[in-house]
Design a protein around this motif. Structure first.
Motif, mmCIF file in Angstrom:
data_model
loop_
_atom_site.group_PDB
_atom_site.id
_atom_site.type_symbol
_atom_site.label_atom_id
_atom_site.label_comp_id
_atom_site.label_asym_id
_atom_site.label_seq_id
_atom_site.Cartn_x
_atom_site.Cartn_y
_atom_site.Cartn_z
ATOM 1 N N ASP A 1 0.864 -1.177 0.000
ATOM 2 C CA ASP A 1 0.000 0.000 0.000
ATOM 3 C C ASP A 1 0.898 1.224 0.000
ATOM 4 O O ASP A 1 1.734 1.396 0.900
ATOM 5 C CB ASP A 1 -0.896 0.032 1.243
ATOM 6 C CG ASP A 1 -1.799 -1.185 1.332
ATOM 7 O OD1 ASP A 1 -2.471 -1.495 0.344
ATOM 8 O OD2 ASP A 1 -1.815 -1.826 2.395
ATOM 9 N N VAL A 2 0.745 2.075 -1.017
ATOM 10 C CA VAL A 2 1.601 3.250 -1.164
ATOM 11 C C VAL A 2 0.886 4.473 -0.594
ATOM 12 O O VAL A 2 -0.282 4.702 -0.882
ATOM 13 C CB VAL A 2 1.963 3.486 -2.650
ATOM 14 C CG1 VAL A 2 2.862 4.705 -2.804
ATOM 15 C CG2 VAL A 2 2.624 2.245 -3.242
ATOM 16 N N HIS A 3 1.627 5.253 0.198
ATOM 17 C CA HIS A 3 1.100 6.471 0.814
ATOM 18 C C HIS A 3 2.099 7.604 0.585
ATOM 19 O O HIS A 3 2.942 7.887 1.444
ATOM 20 C CB HIS A 3 0.862 6.266 2.308
ATOM 21 C CG HIS A 3 -0.038 5.124 2.624
ATOM 22 N ND1 HIS A 3 -1.404 5.203 2.493
ATOM 23 C CD2 HIS A 3 0.228 3.853 3.028
ATOM 24 C CE1 HIS A 3 -1.946 4.041 2.818
ATOM 25 N NE2 HIS A 3 -0.975 3.206 3.133
ATOM 26 N N LEU A 4 2.012 8.218 -0.605
ATOM 27 C CA LEU A 4 2.907 9.340 -0.900
ATOM 28 C C LEU A 4 2.468 10.573 -0.113
ATOM 29 O O LEU A 4 1.267 10.837 0.017
ATOM 30 C CB LEU A 4 2.892 9.657 -2.396
ATOM 31 C CG LEU A 4 3.516 8.607 -3.317
ATOM 32 C CD1 LEU A 4 3.316 8.993 -4.780
ATOM 33 C CD2 LEU A 4 4.993 8.443 -3.009
ATOM 34 N N PRO A 5 3.432 11.333 0.410
ATOM 35 C CA PRO A 5 3.070 12.564 1.124
ATOM 36 C C PRO A 5 2.365 13.544 0.187
ATOM 37 O O PRO A 5 2.754 13.674 -0.978
ATOM 38 C CB PRO A 5 4.412 13.136 1.579
ATOM 39 C CG PRO A 5 5.400 12.024 1.427
ATOM 40 C CD PRO A 5 4.855 11.091 0.392
ATOM 41 N N VAL A 6 1.344 14.209 0.683
ATOM 42 C CA VAL A 6 0.604 15.165 -0.158
ATOM 43 C C VAL A 6 1.480 16.323 -0.591
ATOM 44 O O VAL A 6 1.218 16.935 -1.638
ATOM 45 C CB VAL A 6 -0.668 15.679 0.555
ATOM 46 C CG1 VAL A 6 -1.667 14.565 0.740
ATOM 47 C CG2 VAL A 6 -0.341 16.335 1.871
ATOM 48 N N ASP A 7 2.531 16.629 0.169
ATOM 49 C CA ASP A 7 3.393 17.747 -0.185
ATOM 50 C C ASP A 7 4.611 17.336 -1.017
ATOM 51 O O ASP A 7 5.493 18.152 -1.287
ATOM 52 C CB ASP A 7 3.847 18.494 1.076
ATOM 53 C CG ASP A 7 4.620 17.612 2.037
ATOM 54 O OD1 ASP A 7 4.611 16.369 1.870
ATOM 55 O OD2 ASP A 7 5.226 18.165 2.974
ATOM 56 N N LEU A 8 4.668 16.069 -1.455
ATOM 57 C CA LEU A 8 5.760 15.617 -2.312
ATOM 58 C C LEU A 8 5.616 16.292 -3.676
ATOM 59 O O LEU A 8 4.558 16.162 -4.316
ATOM 60 C CB LEU A 8 5.720 14.094 -2.469
ATOM 61 C CG LEU A 8 6.854 13.462 -3.270
ATOM 62 C CD1 LEU A 8 8.166 13.512 -2.480
ATOM 63 C CD2 LEU A 8 6.523 12.019 -3.619
ATOM 64 N N PRO A 9 6.636 17.012 -4.149
ATOM 65 C CA PRO A 9 6.542 17.650 -5.467
ATOM 66 C C PRO A 9 6.248 16.626 -6.566
ATOM 67 O O PRO A 9 6.813 15.523 -6.562
ATOM 68 C CB PRO A 9 7.915 18.289 -5.662
ATOM 69 C CG PRO A 9 8.451 18.472 -4.273
ATOM 70 C CD PRO A 9 7.904 17.303 -3.483
ATOM 71 N N ALA A 10 5.366 16.971 -7.481
ATOM 72 C CA ALA A 10 4.941 16.053 -8.546
ATOM 73 C C ALA A 10 6.126 15.527 -9.352
ATOM 74 O O ALA A 10 6.177 14.335 -9.677
ATOM 75 C CB ALA A 10 3.941 16.740 -9.464
ATOM 76 N N GLU A 11 7.079 16.391 -9.655
ATOM 77 C CA GLU A 11 8.237 15.965 -10.440
ATOM 78 C C GLU A 11 9.044 14.897 -9.700
ATOM 79 O O GLU A 11 9.468 13.905 -10.290
ATOM 80 C CB GLU A 11 9.134 17.166 -10.751
ATOM 81 C CG GLU A 11 10.294 16.832 -11.655
ATOM 82 C CD GLU A 11 11.099 18.070 -12.038
ATOM 83 O OE1 GLU A 11 12.337 17.971 -11.969
ATOM 84 O OE2 GLU A 11 10.501 19.094 -12.384
#
Length: 96
Positions: free
Chosen positions: A8-18
């Protein structure tokens, strides 16, 4: 040794898209290489989630551990591992 692995992947919402796109591209190449080697036997998406169920065929618990820690998305994952053994009632002699 066969293992079922749920990721299950949980990327931070503030991780830059690039940055996120770069991590995903490296992850895809890494996973596809493992599939070509026969170590990552199957991968399925879980509908409606940023998750997958995968089957790994590796020599040891340590090999699986090292493979999973090598995933670029590993720091953002919750991972559940289940060891699999052939059932005595199975009519198959292989894992087709």
């Amino acid at each position: 040794m066969l293992f079922q692995v749920r990721m299950d992947v949980h990327l931070p919402v503030d991780l830059p898209a690039e940055q996120g796109n770069q991590i995903k591209a490296v992850e895809k190449a890494y996973s596809q290489d493992l599939q070509r080697q026969g170590k990552w036997r199957h991968i399925w998406r879980i509908t409606g989630q940023y998750s997958n169920i995968s089957i790994f065929d590796v020599e040891s618990n340590e090999e699986l551990h090292n493979i999973l820690q090598g995933l670029p998305l590993y720091p953002y994952m919750k991972i559940e591992v289940m060891a699999l053994n052939r059932h005595p009632s199975s009519i198959r002699e292989d894992d087709r």
